[in-house]
Scaffold this motif. Structure first.
Motif, PDB file in Angstrom:
ATOM      1  N   GLU A  38     -11.897  30.497  24.330  1.00  0.00           N
ATOM      2  CA  GLU A  38     -11.027  29.750  25.450  1.00  0.00           C
ATOM      3  C   GLU A  38     -11.619  28.529  26.115  1.00  0.00           C
ATOM      4  O   GLU A  38     -11.038  27.534  26.366  1.00  0.00           O
ATOM      5  CB  GLU A  38     -10.127  30.692  26.293  1.00  0.00           C
ATOM      6  CG  GLU A  38      -9.101  31.733  25.807  1.00  0.00           C
ATOM      7  CD  GLU A  38      -7.712  30.740  25.596  1.00  0.00           C
ATOM      8  OE1 GLU A  38      -7.910  29.595  26.088  1.00  0.00           O
ATOM      9  OE2 GLU A  38      -6.982  31.480  25.101  1.00  0.00           O
ATOM     10  N   ALA A  39     -12.782  28.810  26.487  1.00  0.00           N
ATOM     11  CA  ALA A  39     -13.731  28.042  27.263  1.00  0.00           C
ATOM     12  C   ALA A  39     -14.144  26.940  26.567  1.00  0.00           C
ATOM     13  O   ALA A  39     -14.372  25.786  26.930  1.00  0.00           O
ATOM     14  CB  ALA A  39     -14.776  28.624  27.748  1.00  0.00           C
ATOM     15  N   ASN A  40     -14.236  26.938  25.199  1.00  0.00           N
ATOM     16  CA  ASN A  40     -14.615  25.831  24.204  1.00  0.00           C
ATOM     17  C   ASN A  40     -13.489  25.225  23.534  1.00  0.00           C
ATOM     18  O   ASN A  40     -13.903  24.418  22.698  1.00  0.00           O
ATOM     19  CB  ASN A  40     -15.696  26.583  23.585  1.00  0.00           C
ATOM     20  CG  ASN A  40     -17.075  26.691  24.549  1.00  0.00           C
ATOM     21  OD1 ASN A  40     -17.724  25.696  24.641  1.00  0.00           O
ATOM     22  ND2 ASN A  40     -17.140  27.908  24.668  1.00  0.00           N
ATOM     23  N   LYS A  41     -12.184  25.577  23.741  1.00  0.00           N
ATOM     24  CA  LYS A  41     -11.154  24.594  23.226  1.00  0.00           C
ATOM     25  C   LYS A  41     -11.108  23.095  23.927  1.00  0.00           C
ATOM     26  O   LYS A  41     -11.845  23.095  24.900  1.00  0.00           O
ATOM     27  CB  LYS A  41      -9.733  25.355  23.596  1.00  0.00           C
ATOM     28  CG  LYS A  41      -9.610  26.591  22.813  1.00  0.00           C
ATOM     29  CD  LYS A  41      -8.279  27.114  23.272  1.00  0.00           C
ATOM     30  CE  LYS A  41      -8.044  28.460  22.356  1.00  0.00           C
ATOM     31  NZ  LYS A  41      -6.655  29.138  22.747  1.00  0.00           N
ATOM     32  N   PRO A  42     -10.698  22.178  22.967  1.00  0.00           N
ATOM     33  CA  PRO A  42     -10.155  22.254  21.810  1.00  0.00           C
ATOM     34  C   PRO A  42     -11.062  22.471  20.638  1.00  0.00           C
ATOM     35  O   PRO A  42     -10.782  22.331  19.428  1.00  0.00           O
ATOM     36  CB  PRO A  42      -9.627  21.113  21.857  1.00  0.00           C
ATOM     37  CG  PRO A  42     -10.012  20.025  22.465  1.00  0.00           C
ATOM     38  CD  PRO A  42     -10.878  20.849  23.624  1.00  0.00           C
ATOM     39  N   ASP A  43     -12.507  22.329  20.878  1.00  0.00           N
ATOM     40  CA  ASP A  43     -13.292  22.211  19.840  1.00  0.00           C
ATOM     41  C   ASP A  43     -13.394  23.253  19.146  1.00  0.00           C
ATOM     42  O   ASP A  43     -13.709  23.502  17.898  1.00  0.00           O
ATOM     43  CB  ASP A  43     -14.829  21.938  20.216  1.00  0.00           C
ATOM     44  CG  ASP A  43     -14.809  20.451  20.681  1.00  0.00           C
ATOM     45  OD1 ASP A  43     -14.213  19.602  20.386  1.00  0.00           O
ATOM     46  OD2 ASP A  43     -15.729  20.313  21.603  1.00  0.00           O
ATOM     47  N   VAL A  44     -13.018  24.656  19.484  1.00  0.00           N
ATOM     48  CA  VAL A  44     -13.144  25.987  18.737  1.00  0.00           C
ATOM     49  C   VAL A  44     -11.633  26.008  18.381  1.00  0.00           C
ATOM     50  O   VAL A  44     -10.721  26.175  19.257  1.00  0.00           O
ATOM     51  CB  VAL A  44     -13.389  27.143  19.576  1.00  0.00           C
ATOM     52  CG1 VAL A  44     -13.029  28.418  19.092  1.00  0.00           C
ATOM     53  CG2 VAL A  44     -14.901  27.165  20.003  1.00  0.00           C
ATOM     54  N   VAL A  45     -11.347  26.261  17.144  1.00  0.00           N
ATOM     55  CA  VAL A  45     -10.159  26.263  16.352  1.00  0.00           C
ATOM     56  C   VAL A  45      -9.616  27.392  15.839  1.00  0.00           C
ATOM     57  O   VAL A  45      -8.516  27.599  15.211  1.00  0.00           O
ATOM     58  CB  VAL A  45     -10.123  25.030  15.529  1.00  0.00           C
ATOM     59  CG1 VAL A  45     -10.001  23.840  15.955  1.00  0.00           C
ATOM     60  CG2 VAL A  45     -10.913  25.033  14.143  1.00  0.00           C
ATOM     61  N   GLY A  46     -10.646  28.385  15.695  1.00  0.00           N
ATOM     62  CA  GLY A  46     -10.649  29.728  15.071  1.00  0.00           C
ATOM     63  C   GLY A  46     -11.859  30.860  15.355  1.00  0.00           C
ATOM     64  O   GLY A  46     -12.663  30.536  15.973  1.00  0.00           O
ATOM     65  N   ILE A  47     -11.362  31.915  15.016  1.00  0.00           N
ATOM     66  CA  ILE A  47     -12.334  33.236  14.908  1.00  0.00           C
ATOM     67  C   ILE A  47     -12.765  33.102  13.431  1.00  0.00           C
ATOM     68  O   ILE A  47     -12.099  33.114  12.307  1.00  0.00           O
ATOM     69  CB  ILE A  47     -11.841  34.181  15.468  1.00  0.00           C
ATOM     70  CG1 ILE A  47     -11.172  33.950  16.807  1.00  0.00           C
ATOM     71  CG2 ILE A  47     -12.931  35.438  15.572  1.00  0.00           C
ATOM     72  CD1 ILE A  47     -12.448  33.744  17.799  1.00  0.00           C
ATOM     73  N   LYS A  48     -14.215  33.773  13.397  1.00  0.00           N
ATOM     74  CA  LYS A  48     -14.665  33.821  11.822  1.00  0.00           C
ATOM     75  C   LYS A  48     -15.306  35.445  11.949  1.00  0.00           C
ATOM     76  O   LYS A  48     -15.924  35.801  12.748  1.00  0.00           O
ATOM     77  CB  LYS A  48     -15.775  32.715  11.739  1.00  0.00           C
ATOM     78  CG  LYS A  48     -16.555  32.967  10.371  1.00  0.00           C
ATOM     79  CD  LYS A  48     -15.920  32.748   8.949  1.00  0.00           C
ATOM     80  CE  LYS A  48     -16.582  33.169   7.933  1.00  0.00           C
ATOM     81  NZ  LYS A  48     -17.525  31.994   7.581  1.00  0.00           N
ATOM     82  N   LEU A  49     -15.097  36.024  10.748  1.00  0.00           N
ATOM     83  CA  LEU A  49     -15.682  37.339  10.346  1.00  0.00           C
ATOM     84  C   LEU A  49     -16.004  37.471   9.017  1.00  0.00           C
ATOM     85  O   LEU A  49     -15.567  36.556   8.205  1.00  0.00           O
ATOM     86  CB  LEU A  49     -14.527  38.254  10.656  1.00  0.00           C
ATOM     87  CG  LEU A  49     -14.787  39.637  10.225  1.00  0.00           C
ATOM     88  CD1 LEU A  49     -15.981  40.323  10.969  1.00  0.00           C
ATOM     89  CD2 LEU A  49     -13.654  40.551   9.941  1.00  0.00           C
TER      90      LEU A  49
END
Length: 430
Positions: A197-208
């Protein structure tokens, strides 16, 4: 993989090659008549433009466009796509005669935390320098490092970079991530969601990452549950690396949601996409109907030609072609995104299908904060220009199996937000 060595430019060298003209004569693809995108929004014939790309074969699958067209750019945006735009309207005119002009390629699986960890590559050199204007870093950084990745890589690059936040705190920064998922204390969905949330909009998803050498017993499903929790809390899609997991694939797929991504989908490891009779698992078809997306991401270890061919025979095509580009793959078996697209053409896709899997489809996979993957007027002017070379080209999967194709896309120039770069190394010095 294309075995001819391709020389590269440094980021500084590449950035300096802001050209004034680009001319070449190469074989163009076949064309069909088509209308330009959003023709009702076309400007009047007297409107000036900063850059005019003339005479290329425009392939824009988002608009079912494959035809000789000119592309006009103004103020970093697509102004117009139509036939016979007058050169007198343009400040700068470049020739794409005999070449393919497409929306800027989008690679949804790279590792570009350059200078940190063991696998990161320089996105401007190995992505933008090969016709890729947007990349998604696939979990190089977890919640402790994502702010640094934004500051020192995303904000410092000409390539548009978005990121998937790794659910594991270590990402791939330590030891190539071997064993990083074994300690559940490092997999904290609350901290991951907060960082996303803090790094949106550059973060667009989660990875596993789910692989047998990372997880033990049902622990892989617990890791998946935590990753889904983080994705839910941050209102983002989840990309799951599934490569020989401990748990059967149906148990994993049933936990994925609409818009989540199965990456490395055509690998040849256990618990893969095919059953014992080489048929697509029913649960895979059901996941696709539910809206789960399938991404190729060859990397060093993750693509089997035999599995791919069996899937294509059953009309199970990937949603996106991507590279899983890293320092381990830039000299083979991956090389770059145009090589991967050419590889799937060799496997039987037509050029429009393959380019669509590198443009419009990945544009729909994540929320980039703007419309990408098409040359529609008003969109950011991200444009790739390729030679389509004819010949015999050897491609290899991750098991060193060979296939021979007869067409190769080679990047010769790229436009990023309206700025024209000539890749002199690829274009032979034109």
């Amino acid at each position: 993989m294309w075995q001819e060595e391709q020389s590269l430019l440094t980021r500084r060298e590449f950035s300096k090659l802001l050209g004034t003209t680009c001319t070449a004569a190469v074989l163009s693809g076949s064309t069909v008549s088509a209308t330009s995108p959003d023709s009702s929004a076309q400007p009047n014939a007297e409107q000036k433009c900063d850059l005019l790309i003339k005479g290329g074969t425009v392939i824009d699958p988002a608009h079912h466009l494959h035809a000789p067209m000119d592309v006009a750019v103004k103020d970093g945006k697509i102004l117009e796509v139509s036939q016979d735009i007058s050169p007198e309207r343009a400040v700068q005119v470049v020739s794409a005669k005999g070449k393919i002009v497409s929306p800027g390629f989008i690679d949804v699986h790279v590792h570009c935390f350059d200078g940190v960890g063991l696998v990161g590559v320089n996105a401007d050199r190995y992505c933008l320098g090969r016709g890729v204007t947007t990349v998604v870093d696939a979990g190089s950084a977890g919640y402790p490092a994502i702010a640094g990745f934004r500051k020192y890589v995303i904000n410092a690059s000409t390539t548009r970079i978005r990121a998937l936040l790794d659910i594991g705190a270590l990402g791939v920064l330590v030891g190539g991530n071997t064993g990083a998922m074994k300690n559940l204390d490092w997999i904290n969905p609350e901290l991951a969601a907060r960082a996303a949330e803090a790094n949106k909009p550059d973060v667009v998803g989660i990875k596993l990452r789910l692989a047998e050498d990372f997880e033990e017993g049902a622990k892989d499903l617990e890791c998946l549950k935590r990753a889904v929790d983080a994705a839910e809390a941050s209102r983002l899609p989840l990309m799951v690396h599934i490569l020989g997991p401990y748990s059967p694939l149906p148990d994993i797929l049933k936990m994925l949601r609409k818009g989540d991504v199965f990456t490395h989908c055509f690998n040849g490891r256990k618990h893969g996409i095919l059953d014992a009779n080489q048929k697509i698992l029913p649960e895979v078809w059901e996941a696709r109907r539910r809206g789960v997306l399938f991404d190729t991401a060859q990397g060093t270890f993750n693509l089997s030609f035999e599995v791919t061919e069996k899937c294509l025979e059953q009309n199970f095509l990937p949603d996106t072609i991507s590279t899983d580009l890293s320092s381990r793959a830039i000299n083979g078996p991956v090389f770059d995104m145009p090589t991967q697209v050419s590889k799937f053409i060799a496997l039987g896709l037509n050029i429009d299908q393959a380019i669509g899997m590198a443009t419009v489809n990945p544009a729909r996979m994540f929320n980039y904060g703007l419309e990408l993957g098409t040359l529609g007027p008003g969109n950011d002017a991200d444009i790739s220009i390729f030679e389509l070379r004819e010949g015999n080209f050897e491609f290899f999967d991750s098991n060193k199996q060979k296939r021979v194709g007869h067409q190769m896309l080679v990047s010769t120039a790229v436009v990023r937000h309206g700025q024209w770069f000539v890749n002199m190394a690829q274009a032979g010095g034109d």
